[in-house]
Design a protein around this motif. Structure first.
Motif: not given
Length: 324
Positions: A28-33, A36-43, A74-80, A321-324
């Motif tokens: 997990v590289v971020a949490v929105v509420n 989770p946002v995962t590393l694979s999603e980021l890549n 990651l910021s763009s993914l969080i917005n999504k 929360k960003e965990l990158l």
């Protein structure tokens, strides 16, 4: 497949494990509420962006450039994630039928069958599933914008006329002709297939021209339908001098008045038509001929500004929360 290329965003980058620091175990590289946002999603989201940086950045700046790029993606993914969660909260959904219709429309505009479409996706390292997910995300964002943002954006006639005065009457063309274009190409194949491709190209050109003539936004239509590189700029090819024009273009443009849309013109590889905005003789398109395009341009600009503010406000309300 211009529309296909413009819609493809994100593939896995584990084929570049060292440079991109991909890990065997996803994390997990971020949490929105609570999502989770995962590393694979980021890549997956940043693959093409990361490849560009790897190809262009100096070796001693590569790590820093990639780190910055990861954080931007990651910021763009969080917005999504934020917009998706907000859409769910508001009960906004996208049906499978809507995705089917959007994909079918894209295939029709590009004159490709479903098997060819899938092969094109595979050739680019993508899958139909990934492509459909991208289309679904775009439809969802559009619906959310319509409900939460666009209804709050108003473009007055005063704003539109001020833009016209500044960018048309206040910006004279001293040499050449200010032109917008659309083009519809066919592929050179066997005689039978060529005739079918020509017919399809002409039909697409006629449909787009009819919309443009009937007060359609030429720039937006070009972005959606034109096969030419200028489509990315709304068909705008800038100011062209007479001696720089191809013979078919010169003959067409010189017979036009500012604001007019030309008939279809057949070229060696397709059909084109043009809209003349201004001439070196001092003529400019009348306000009535371009007002819808101006309003749409201003509307898009204001919508984007409002959207950015809207997302920024949502970020303050959500747990992130960003965990990158």
């Amino acid at each position: 497949m211009r529309m296909l290329l413009s819609c493809l965003v994100g593939l896995l980058v584990f084929c570049l494990p060292t440079l991109l620091k991909a890990e065997l175990v996803d994390r997990v590289v971020a949490v929105v509420n609570d999502e989770p946002v995962t590393l694979s999603e980021l890549n997956e989201e940043g693959r093409d962006f990361f490849r560009q940086i790897i190809a262009k950045a100096p070796a001693d700046q590569l790590e820093a450039a990639l780190d910055k790029a990861r954080r931007e993606v990651l910021s763009s993914l969080i917005n999504k994630k934020i917009t998706a969660q907000k859409a769910k909260e508001l009960g906004i959904t996208v049906a499978d039928q809507e995705v089917d219709e959007a994909v079918n429309s894209i295939m029709t505009r590009n004159n490709v069958s479903a098997p060819v479409f899938k092969k094109d996706l595979e050739a680019m390292g993508s899958t139909e599933e990934n492509y459909r997910r991208t289309i679904r995300d775009q439809i969802l964002r559009s619906k959310l914008l319509n409900q939460e943002v666009r209804t709050k954006v108003v473009i007055t006639d005063e704003k539109a006329r001020a833009y016209y005065d500044a960018h048309y009457t206040g910006k004279k063309v001293t040499q050449g002709y200010n032109i917008l274009q659309m083009g519809f190409s066919w592929k050179k194949t066997g005689d039978g297939a060529l005739e079918a491709a020509k017919t399809n190209a002409r039909q697409r050109a006629e449909q787009a021209r009819e919309q443009a003539v009937n007060n359609g936004n030429f720039r937006e239509l070009a972005k959606s339908y034109s096969d030419l590189p200028s489509a990315a700029e709304g068909g705008d090819i800038g100011v062209i001098k007479e001696d720089e024009m191809a013979p078919y273009m010169r003959q067409t443009i010189l017979a036009m008045q500012p604001g007019e849309i030309s008939p279809l013109v057949e070229t060696d590889s397709g059909y084109q038509f043009f809209k003349l905005l201004a001439t070196e003789q001092g003529g400019v398109a009348p306000y009535e001929a371009v007002q819808e395009e101006i309003r749409e341009l201003l509307y898009q600009e204001e919508t984007e500004k409002y959207y950015e503010k809207w997302v920024k406000d949502l970020r303050k309300q959500y747990y992130i929360k960003e965990l990158l």
